[in-house]
Every structure is written in C-alpha cells, then in structure tokens.
Design an enzyme around this catalytic site. Sequence first.
Site, PDB file in Angstrom:
ATOM      1  N   SER A 616       0.811  -1.220   0.000  1.00 29.03           N
ATOM      2  CA  SER A 616       0.000   0.000   0.000  1.00 29.03           C
ATOM      3  C   SER A 616       0.840   1.263   0.000  1.00 29.03           C
ATOM      4  O   SER A 616       0.379   2.325  -0.427  1.00 29.03           O
ATOM      5  CB  SER A 616      -0.907   0.003   1.231  1.00 29.03           C
ATOM      6  OG  SER A 616      -0.128  -0.021   2.423  1.00 29.03           O
ATOM      7  N   THR A 638      -3.144  -8.742   2.612  1.00 22.87           N
ATOM      8  CA  THR A 638      -2.819  -8.560   1.200  1.00 22.87           C
ATOM      9  C   THR A 638      -2.303  -7.171   0.879  1.00 22.87           C
ATOM     10  O   THR A 638      -1.565  -7.000  -0.089  1.00 22.87           O
ATOM     11  CB  THR A 638      -4.048  -8.865   0.324  1.00 22.87           C
ATOM     12  OG1 THR A 638      -5.130  -8.002   0.713  1.00 22.87           O
ATOM     13  CG2 THR A 638      -4.487 -10.310   0.486  1.00 22.87           C
ATOM     14  N   CYS A 639      -2.696  -6.163   1.656  1.00 20.12           N
ATOM     15  CA  CYS A 639      -2.222  -4.804   1.384  1.00 20.12           C
ATOM     16  C   CYS A 639      -0.743  -4.649   1.715  1.00 20.12           C
ATOM     17  O   CYS A 639      -0.095  -3.710   1.246  1.00 20.12           O
ATOM     18  CB  CYS A 639      -3.031  -3.785   2.176  1.00 20.12           C
ATOM     19  SG  CYS A 639      -4.786  -3.758   1.724  1.00 20.12           S
ATOM     20  N   PHE A 640      -0.221  -5.564   2.551  1.00 19.48           N
ATOM     21  CA  PHE A 640       1.170  -5.448   2.987  1.00 19.48           C
ATOM     22  C   PHE A 640       1.995  -6.681   2.609  1.00 19.48           C
ATOM     23  O   PHE A 640       3.121  -6.834   3.074  1.00 19.48           O
ATOM     24  CB  PHE A 640       1.221  -5.236   4.511  1.00 19.48           C
ATOM     25  CG  PHE A 640       0.347  -4.108   4.980  1.00 19.48           C
ATOM     26  CD1 PHE A 640       0.723  -2.792   4.766  1.00 19.48           C
ATOM     27  CD2 PHE A 640      -0.870  -4.359   5.600  1.00 19.48           C
ATOM     28  CE1 PHE A 640      -0.091  -1.748   5.182  1.00 19.48           C
ATOM     29  CE2 PHE A 640      -1.686  -3.322   6.016  1.00 19.48           C
ATOM     30  CZ  PHE A 640      -1.297  -2.003   5.805  1.00 19.48           C
TER      31      PHE A 640
END
Length: 671
Positions: A616, A638-640
């Site tokens: 992100s 999932t963002c990281f």
Amino acid sequence: MENIRFEVQLTILHVEGLWKNGLLRSLKPYLLISVDDDQFIKTNVASGTLRLSWGFTQKLTVSPQSIILLQLFDEKQKNETSDGFVGLGAAVVNSFLPFNNPKDDYKTRITLRSPSGSYRGSVVCLFKRSKFLPEELPADKSQICTDIIDDASGCAWETRIDEFGHVYYLKSPQLSVISAISHEKLENLTPKQLKEVFSQFLFNNQSKSSLKINLEYKVIKHLLEHYPLALSVRQQVAVEKGPLPAGWEMRLSEDYHVYFVDHSTKTTTWSDPRDNVVASDSVSENTDSIQQINDEYQRKIAYMYDRPEMAVNDAQLQLKVSRATTFEDAYDIISKLSVSDMKKKLLIRFRNEDGLDYGGVSREFFYILSHAIFNPGYSLFEYATDDNYGLQISPLSSVNPDFRSYFRFVGRVMGLAIYHRRYLDVQFVLPFYKRILQKPLCLEDVKDVDEVYYESLKWIKNNDVDESLCLNFSVEENRFGESVTVDLIPNGRNIAVNNQNKMNYLKALTEHKLVTSTEEQFNALKGGLNELIPDSVLQIFNENELDTLLNGKRDIDVQDWKRFTDYRSYTETDDIVIWFWELLSEWSPEKKAKLLQFATGTSRLPLSGFKDMHGSDGPRKFTIEKVGHISQLPKAHTCFNRLDIPPYNSKEELEQKLTIAIQETAGFGTE
C-alpha cells in the site's frame, strides 16, 4: 536415467471433448496403441454415448524416451472403402511419467488430431508404474547414417524418428519395403501406389502373427496416408536441443530406443548430455540477456507512467461490489463511468466485508473479475483449441444483442488494470496483442492459435493444389448446430482454389480466422481500452511486453520468493520457515499461485519477480510473521504482502492449515 526400462500398467479411462463439426457425436470407438513401433495393442469398443468410457487395461514395457501412439477408429464408419480411422495422438513417456519422481500413479490426457481437423478431443489415461527393468546397451549394436541406401550386401537403411523429432536411419538386413521409402517419396505417392506398397509390406511379413501385422499395418498406413497429421504429432513431442557435446554420439538400440555414447569414458546412458551442457554453458549468457530485457521493460514502464495522460487523480473512485455477482456489479458501474472518473484513485469495497483497500482488495477484485469475464461459459471469449488454453474472442459472442457494450466494458477493465497498476489473470493468444498494437498479421500467426490448422494451411502453401481437394474461397462454420457457409471473398463459394490463386486463399483464410470473424467485438474492446490508454502509450511495447503489462509474470520461482522474503519473530533457521519453503518446492504451480493470491491478492508477479512487489505504501517485500495460536489458520494481509503463521508443531500440520486457508477462506476484515 541410465539403462532404464520399466513396466507400466496403462488404463484407458475415457475420451474427453470428442467433437465433430462442433457437435458432440455418438461413436463406437476403439483404439490401436503402439509403443515405439514395437508393441501393438487393440482395445475393446468403448461404451456410453455422451461419455465414451473404456476401462481397458494393458501392461507395457517402456523407457523414459518411449513414444506412445494412439489411433482412434470408429466402428460405425467402417465400410468397404474405409476402416473408420478418426485421428491419432502421441506423447513421450517422460513428459507425463517422470522416472525420478516417487509418485507411481499418473493421470494424463493425450490430444487426438484428425486429418481434416473436424474431430477434436483427448484420451484420458492412467499410468501405474510397477517395476524397473535395467538393460545393458552395448555401443556397437546399431549403426546410424544420413541417407537411405541399399548397400552391396543387400542391407537397407531404415528411417527412425527419435524422441526429439529428428530423423535417424538404422541399418537392417531384414528391412521391410515400406521402411525403405523416404518420407519425401511417400508424400508424392498416389493412393494406388500406396496400396501396392502396403500389399508388398503384408507379403514380406507373413511370418508374423496375423493380429500383430494387421495392427502394425494400420499404424503405418495412417501415418503415411496423412503425412501432415503425422508431422504435427511428431512436432508435438519434438524438442530441439542442438548438437551433442564433443565426444558424444547418439545411437539406436536394437529395439529402436535412443541412447548416448560417451567415447571418452566408453560408457552409455539414456540421459541426454545436452540437458546439463545447455544449462551450465548458458547460465551467465541467459542471465545477462534476461536482465537486459527486464531493464528495457522497466524503462518503458517508467516512461509510460510519467506521461501526463497517465497521472492518477487525487480524488477517489469507490466501487462497491458483491463477491457473488462481481461481473454483473462491475458491468453496471464501470460501463457508466466517465473517463475522468476512471482516472481517480481506485478504492474497492466488497459488500458485507470490513476490509479497507490499501491495494490488496483491488488486486483481488481484478483477480475475481478477470476469472468471471474471461470464463468461456459467458461466451465472450473461447479457448483457441482444445489443447491451447490461450483465449481469443468468440465469433459467436455477437449473438448477444448487447455484445458491443460488453466488449467495451472488457476494454475498460483492461484499461483500468493497466492505469492503476493492477494485474488481470488471463492468457490471450499472441495475435490478440498484435491486433491491439495494430501490427499486421500473417500466416505464421495462425500457429499461435491453432497449430493443426496452421499445418494444414502450410501444407497447401507448399504443395500443388488441384480440383481433387475441392477447395473454394469459403469456409463452413457451425453456428449453434447449423452449418453456415461464409464467403471469404464475394461469391467465394463458387471460386475454386488452384495453384495460381492459393496464396490469396491463404491470406483470406488467415484474415478471416484472426480478424474479420470478430472485427466488431474487437473494435468495441479496443475503443474501451483506448479511453484510458491511448495507442501512443501502448505502442511503445511489443506484444510480449503488453502481455506482461496486463497480466504480470505467471511463473513462480520459489528460490526468488525465498530470497526476497522478510521475517518477523521468525528466522530462516526456524522449523516453521524451513517447512514452509520445503512445502512450496513440493507444491504444484497451481497451488503455489493460490498461496500467492491468498497472501497478496494476486497470483501474478512483476517481470523482475518478487523483488519488485508493491504494497500500500510502495515497494514491500513478502513477509512471514509469527502470529496466532496453533489452533488458528494462517492469516493474510494482502495490502502489505504479509502472511501470519502460528508456530505449528509439524510440517504436516503446517501444510494442512495452509491448504485449508488458501482453499476455504475468502473475504476481508479489519484489525
């Protein structure tokens, strides 16, 4: 793989996707099976109508290089002039039954091809390995030369095709007439001459059992009568590896298996020495070449996203969709957006889920949406052939009165993915990308779509065409059960193809197959794509780079993954980490892709691999963190690009919990 032959139990299960002019047809099929032109077996007639099943079992003795040839016949088509031949297929044993793998049972599909291309399908087989049979292969038992000749002793040189598709010749004093005729001569034989050759062949082999000679006769007959078909089958199992290293020689054993002689050590082996040589000699050269390709691609990417028309607006575009109806929701929303709206920062929300989109949610959105859009079941796209899973636009999609709107939507989705640096999960045939880049298409491009069809066109190009082929400037197409004649040029069905106009015919066929049959659909798709990504931007890439830009890299290198992974509360020497990488090395490519998608939101990678993964807040490595109780499943952020793994007590427990997590869990939450 030295001196290895082993026994396998072959079970013919059933036939899949057997089509005639696009319609599933009831047959009474049986198979002729041959192994290296030595073992000949005839199966029983299959039972069933829509699903043709055998349950036929037979033991075979094979080597890793053995070629298994299947010929399909139909009892219903047998008459005075035809033996009911339908088509054939072949496979190298080592391509589906690796000798050094501990697994003993392998299920595989062997693609069937017919001379006319009217039949498509595959035979589903189960191979069960039993015991190894080591053999000594003395180096002086066979001789190889480069011509077919009759020498003074009355011996002839017999043509043989090895597992790499190369032609070799075996000296034999008991050579049959049919084996002494070159392929070039066979191509030019008339049916009457072929019949004479076959009759002589039968006469010379009267001492063999009647069943075996009849089966062998059929195998040879159809390989010779349908030369382009046999060529395409040989090319299916051919692998070009270049010249042998110094001091090595390729020979044939008495039972026609290829083996290799190392004259420096006076030893023989089944293993191809070129495998190791190619790998060791080309590592540094290939690495430099790959790095140059990566660098050039990265420069193009940087140039593209630095252009003013590719700048993302600071305002937000929020899309709220349901997982169950992602396609329908996205179509309703995206079709109505203005171009300026599509250039806003994209934020995705799934209904009834709390997850915030810092990159991972939108990656999963495009993953789910691409699986829905490009599913052949929706009839917008179709697989190129039964054995080529590259996608192309379906000509029959125009039956939908709103097809232009749907293809414009598909183009917009492709544009959104590129614009916002997300990946789709789709594989198009290469000519599709060339059309987007406005590159001219030619006969060679047909090979990337349908290799069997290409071989037929190539045969027409390289041979004389006369009235006996009954060709004209039209094609027959099946449209929902109805046969329709389509003219390639005005009044084409009444214009015969001959040597003078055959190049125009091939050009018209190529244009129809690759362009005109789906022109309206493609123009709508291209229009939607160009609303976000103009041609001036797209055309800095070639077709392979455009594929990577849209879909990322498909291949997952576990060592590369491991090299660019960080750990929190774990170290590389902890058991859980060691087990994790061992499992990934053992898993299939499909299961590795599912894990990557679970942990990052996408199953695709940047061209340069894991080192260029983004989260992100910019570049972010994949991370494994020690979090949770052993009763819990692994958790993804999932963002990281982070995977939380509890400290499980065994490798088996880790595999069980990971498998459940990637297969059974879906949805986003917040912490």
